[in-house]
Design a protein around this motif. Structure first.
Motif, PDB file in Angstrom:
ATOM      1  N   ILE A  62       8.757  23.096  60.739  1.00  0.00           N
ATOM      2  CA  ILE A  62       8.548  24.476  60.309  1.00  0.00           C
ATOM      3  C   ILE A  62       9.517  24.779  59.169  1.00  0.00           C
ATOM      4  O   ILE A  62      10.724  24.531  59.296  1.00  0.00           O
ATOM      5  CB  ILE A  62       8.808  25.456  61.482  1.00  0.00           C
ATOM      6  CG1 ILE A  62       7.894  25.114  62.667  1.00  0.00           C
ATOM      7  CG2 ILE A  62       8.592  26.895  61.049  1.00  0.00           C
ATOM      8  CD1 ILE A  62       8.403  25.584  64.000  1.00  0.00           C
ATOM      9  N   SER A  63       9.010  25.273  58.054  1.00  0.00           N
ATOM     10  CA  SER A  63       9.895  25.660  56.952  1.00  0.00           C
ATOM     11  C   SER A  63      10.118  27.169  57.003  1.00  0.00           C
ATOM     12  O   SER A  63       9.176  27.950  57.113  1.00  0.00           O
ATOM     13  CB  SER A  63       9.309  25.234  55.596  1.00  0.00           C
ATOM     14  OG  SER A  63       8.036  25.794  55.390  1.00  0.00           O
ATOM     15  N   VAL A  64      11.399  27.549  56.955  1.00  0.00           N
ATOM     16  CA  VAL A  64      11.799  28.951  57.104  1.00  0.00           C
ATOM     17  C   VAL A  64      12.735  29.317  55.963  1.00  0.00           C
ATOM     18  O   VAL A  64      13.667  28.568  55.657  1.00  0.00           O
ATOM     19  CB  VAL A  64      12.532  29.175  58.452  1.00  0.00           C
ATOM     20  CG1 VAL A  64      12.752  30.662  58.698  1.00  0.00           C
ATOM     21  CG2 VAL A  64      11.775  28.546  59.612  1.00  0.00           C
ATOM     22  N   ASN A  65      12.494  30.473  55.329  1.00  0.00           N
ATOM     23  CA  ASN A  65      13.379  30.873  54.237  1.00  0.00           C
ATOM     24  C   ASN A  65      14.485  31.806  54.727  1.00  0.00           C
ATOM     25  O   ASN A  65      14.579  32.115  55.923  1.00  0.00           O
ATOM     26  CB  ASN A  65      12.584  31.483  53.071  1.00  0.00           C
ATOM     27  CG  ASN A  65      11.955  32.832  53.416  1.00  0.00           C
ATOM     28  OD1 ASN A  65      12.271  33.456  54.432  1.00  0.00           O
ATOM     29  ND2 ASN A  65      11.051  33.296  52.567  1.00  0.00           N
ATOM     30  N   ARG A  66      15.311  32.259  53.802  1.00  0.00           N
ATOM     31  CA  ARG A  66      16.478  33.073  54.138  1.00  0.00           C
ATOM     32  C   ARG A  66      16.107  34.372  54.855  1.00  0.00           C
ATOM     33  O   ARG A  66      16.889  34.903  55.652  1.00  0.00           O
ATOM     34  CB  ARG A  66      17.238  33.388  52.846  1.00  0.00           C
ATOM     35  CG  ARG A  66      18.611  33.994  53.047  1.00  0.00           C
ATOM     36  CD  ARG A  66      19.237  34.318  51.692  1.00  0.00           C
ATOM     37  NE  ARG A  66      19.254  33.126  50.851  1.00  0.00           N
ATOM     38  CZ  ARG A  66      20.192  32.195  50.923  1.00  0.00           C
ATOM     39  NH1 ARG A  66      21.166  32.312  51.796  1.00  0.00           N
ATOM     40  NH2 ARG A  66      20.159  31.149  50.127  1.00  0.00           N
ATOM     41  N   LYS A  67      14.922  34.894  54.562  1.00  0.00           N
ATOM     42  CA  LYS A  67      14.487  36.155  55.180  1.00  0.00           C
ATOM     43  C   LYS A  67      13.882  35.955  56.567  1.00  0.00           C
ATOM     44  O   LYS A  67      13.457  36.911  57.210  1.00  0.00           O
ATOM     45  CB  LYS A  67      13.454  36.838  54.269  1.00  0.00           C
ATOM     46  CG  LYS A  67      14.001  37.208  52.901  1.00  0.00           C
ATOM     47  CD  LYS A  67      12.900  37.705  51.994  1.00  0.00           C
ATOM     48  CE  LYS A  67      13.423  37.974  50.586  1.00  0.00           C
ATOM     49  NZ  LYS A  67      12.326  38.292  49.638  1.00  0.00           N
ATOM     50  N   GLY A  68      13.813  34.677  57.003  1.00  0.00           N
ATOM     51  CA  GLY A  68      13.212  34.394  58.305  1.00  0.00           C
ATOM     52  C   GLY A  68      11.707  34.277  58.258  1.00  0.00           C
ATOM     53  O   GLY A  68      11.045  34.240  59.299  1.00  0.00           O
TER      54      GLY A  68
END
Length: 237
Positions: free
Chosen positions: A181-187
């Motif tokens: 799962i790829s998740v960015n800084r904002k969730g």
């Protein structure tokens, strides 16, 4: 990451946008699994894994075919809409492998892009219609690539009733399936890919996503501090 070591490099060339996405640049990701990393990488085994990892990275970092959910802002690579864009070629090399390759490759790509400077392009005025504009590429001015929204990849490897973060090769050999799962800084979830033949109950996937969001915060903070330290050392030298 542990005994897994990978290298990522970024090359940029001016190209022409796709007719289907005239307002976006292009990114190509290629992974090379070196036979020196693992004997199984020799021949067809390495080729198949290289392709599998390349496709998984595309899904996790670049979103769907429409570009929706992309962790890398492709519109920032446009120079002249429909005519000129930057093509980024991201090449990754697996030097040694002890599991969790996809997460290590994702972190390496984020670090490499943070160190990427794209030359400023000045476009000559006057070109019209189908004419290709003349451009001048600066040797002195560079735009720093914005990596703030580029996600990290967290893989959860399911073995029996449990799932493992940052699994070793030995742990992966016992897996039923794995979800990356790829998740960015904002969730925000930017991409998801699964391997392994065993099916997963939707409730388990939701639980995995919750764990991935928690782990991603720690990974992003750790990666940011490592990148900042490396840049400080570079400035001092």
């Amino acid at each position: 990451m542990g005994a897994t070591n990978v290298i990522s490099t970024v090359k940029a060339e001016l190209g022409k946008p796709s007719s289907l996405q005239p307002d976006k640049g292009k990114v190509t990701i290629y992974v090379d699994c070196s036979p020196t990393a693992e004997p199984v990488f020799e021949g067809r085994g390495g080729d198949e894994l290289s392709m599998e990892l390349s496709v998984a990275l595309q899904r996790c970092l670049l979103g769907g075919k429409s570009g929706a959910g992309a962790g890398i802002d492709l519109s920032s690579l446009i120079v002249v809409e429909g005519k000129i864009c930057w093509d980024l070629y991201i090449d990754c090399l697996v030097v040694s492998s002890d599991g969790n390759l996809l997460d290590a490759l994702g972190a390496a790509i984020k670090a490499a892009l943070s160190n990427t400077g794209i030359p400023r392009v000045n476009v000559a005025v006057g070109a019209s219609g189908d004419q290709q504009p003349e451009v001048d590429i600066s040797d002195e001015e560079f735009m720093q690539f914005d990596t703030s929204d580029i996600p990290v990849i967290v893989t959860l490897t399911k073995a029996g009733r449990h799932y493992i973060v940052d699994a070793t090769s030995e742990e992966e050999s016992q897996m039923n399936s794995a979800v990356s799962i790829s998740v960015n800084r904002k969730g925000h979830i930017c991409g998801l890919t699964k391997r392994g033949g065993a099916g997963l109950d939707p409730s388990i996937i939701l639980d995995m996503i919750s764990v991935a969001k928690h782990v991603s915060e720690q990974l992003i903070n750790k990666l940011d501090s490592e990148i900042a330290a490396a840049e400080a050392d570079e400035d001092e030298s």
